[in-house]
Design an enzyme around this catalytic site. Sequence first.
Site, PDB file in Angstrom:
ATOM      1  CG  HIS A 128      -8.151  -5.228   4.959  1.00 10.87           C
ATOM      2  ND1 HIS A 128      -9.469  -5.520   4.970  1.00 10.87           N
ATOM      3  CD2 HIS A 128      -8.098  -3.834   4.845  1.00 10.87           C
ATOM      4  CE1 HIS A 128     -10.296  -4.303   4.811  1.00 10.87           C
ATOM      5  NE2 HIS A 128      -9.396  -3.451   4.770  1.00 10.87           N
TER       6      HIS A 128
ATOM      7  CG  ASP B 144      -2.522  -0.086   0.930  1.00 12.66           C
ATOM      8  OD1 ASP B 144      -3.012   1.042   1.013  1.00 12.66           O
ATOM      9  OD2 ASP B 144      -2.825  -1.257   0.501  1.00 12.66           O
TER      10      ASP B 144
ATOM     11  NE  ARG C  65       0.600  10.960   5.374  1.00 11.81           N
ATOM     12  CZ  ARG C  65      -0.189   9.857   5.254  1.00 11.81           C
ATOM     13  NH1 ARG C  65       0.540   8.553   5.267  1.00 11.81           N
ATOM     14  NH2 ARG C  65      -1.391   9.698   5.640  1.00 11.81           N
TER      15      ARG C  65
ATOM     16  CG  ASP D 222      -6.672 -11.384   1.555  1.00 15.97           C
ATOM     17  OD1 ASP D 222      -6.784  -9.992   1.703  1.00 15.97           O
ATOM     18  OD2 ASP D 222      -6.795 -11.948   2.613  1.00 15.97           O
TER      19      ASP D 222
ATOM     20  CG  ASN E 112      -4.531  -7.077   2.452  1.00 11.24           C
ATOM     21  OD1 ASN E 112      -4.860  -7.962   3.401  1.00 11.24           O
ATOM     22  ND2 ASN E 112      -5.516  -6.775   1.427  1.00 11.24           N
TER      23      ASN E 112
ATOM     24  CD  GLU F 168      -4.993   2.371   4.340  1.00 13.39           C
ATOM     25  OE1 GLU F 168      -6.026   3.140   3.800  1.00 13.39           O
ATOM     26  OE2 GLU F 168      -4.666   1.213   3.848  1.00 13.39           O
TER      27      GLU F 168
END
Length: 493
Positions: free
Chosen positions: A211, A207, A342, A177, A117, A244
């Site tokens: 986004h 991760d 996990r 970003d 990201n 995520e």
Amino acid sequence: MFKFALTLTLCLAGSLSLAQHNPHWWGNRNTIVHLFEWKWSDIAQECESFLGPRGFAGVQVSPVNENIISAGRPWWERYQPISYKLTTRSGNEEEFGDMVRRCNDVGVRIYVDVLLNHMSGDFDGVAVGTAGTEAEPRKKSFPGVPYTAQDFHPTCEITDWNDRFQVQQCELVGLKDLDQSSDWVRSKLIEFLDHLIELGVAGFRVDAAKHMASEDLEYIYSSLSNLNIDHGFPHNSRPFIFQEVIDHGHETVSRDEYKDLGAVTEFRFSEEIGNAFRGNNALKWLQSWGTGWGFLPSGQALTFVDNHDNQRDAGAVLSYKSPRQYKMATAFHLAYPYGISRVMSSFAFDDHDTPPPQDAQERIISPEFDEDGACVNGWICEHRWRQIYAMVGFKNAVRDTEITGWWDNGDNQIAFCRGNKGFLAINNNLYDLSQDLNTCLPAGTYCDVISGSLIDGSCTGKSVTVNENGFGYIHIGSDDFDGVLALHVDAKV
């Protein structure tokens, strides 16, 4: 002809995304452990001496790429990339490759936490990374890749989490970003991930996936190489992807946008299991756990009691700091047939920014163990708690069985079978559980793997004798050290 080609393209895309839900476990193994901030050499040793012999399926490792060096060395500096060189405080590329090979050799797969990201956040002047690479984050200049300002979205702040544009094109906590729709950015991200695949990894934890636009991620994932057959993966195996995506059920950017690309972190699982075992919700309601609670379909859900982020937040989430409830919640997590499991392996922390255990030169130190195998020098190592690694063995023993024989007392005492291979009982009441219950197991004597182990044909902890009808007397005192009891066919005397 066009219709045929379109159909073929859609079929191939569908098969690729389905394949990205496969974690490529050995045999009956089916639990991942997150060895948070461990060094590569220590993970290699842990695979050989503990994880492999105990039946763990894989390890999620911390980010492998060069990161910014922050004062005090907080854990989160690992989430601020400077380049894609494989040098961090955990080790260099040679050490990483050696770890991956050694873990694969003992049936433990490696999944890398990857940062697609963003790059590092603002830094006054020239920042230096863990491989010695210089960058100027404020100018969006990262020559180690290289990236320049044109490879990033325009600078803006996320002030409205219901605004898709802000969530996916503005800067998450000030991190620069990247524009994943750019051909150059895509090529560098694919090159980075393909390099890790060549080194033998089984997949990636992505991760901050929410986004990034799902269509950009789909392009990147579908462009990746197949897994390396030299590390024991079958031909044409696709990397396992788990993403995520924090979605509490009212987010503009939904987990559903990502679930077909790979598994998704099911944060609601973490919150609700914490609520239940903290006593805020009766355990009897867990009978319908999983999709009955509005969670993702089992094969699309990466499940956990806590992770490295939310264990540091206030709220319902359980962590090692509430050990009795944490062990009960983890036992339920690993016993109930829902999700891709996990478990967390933490280091001790007093505040949000606490760095991993380190020496005076700010080098990460190796875990040390007492005579029982528990960690003693700032590492928590929940995965080495008997009550947790024993449940990894339980989960392996009962794989491919379903819930049968659910029992509860109408409150916070529950029990259930996993086919005729395993039995779990939990007491979260302030009074004893003392009951003849159907264990569904064949007649015989079984060791409770929570309170002890089966060693040389005898139990070091509690045992339960099961009669010809499958019933056994189950006792869990309200003041017992652990509020859970677990039996399975591989712990039969």
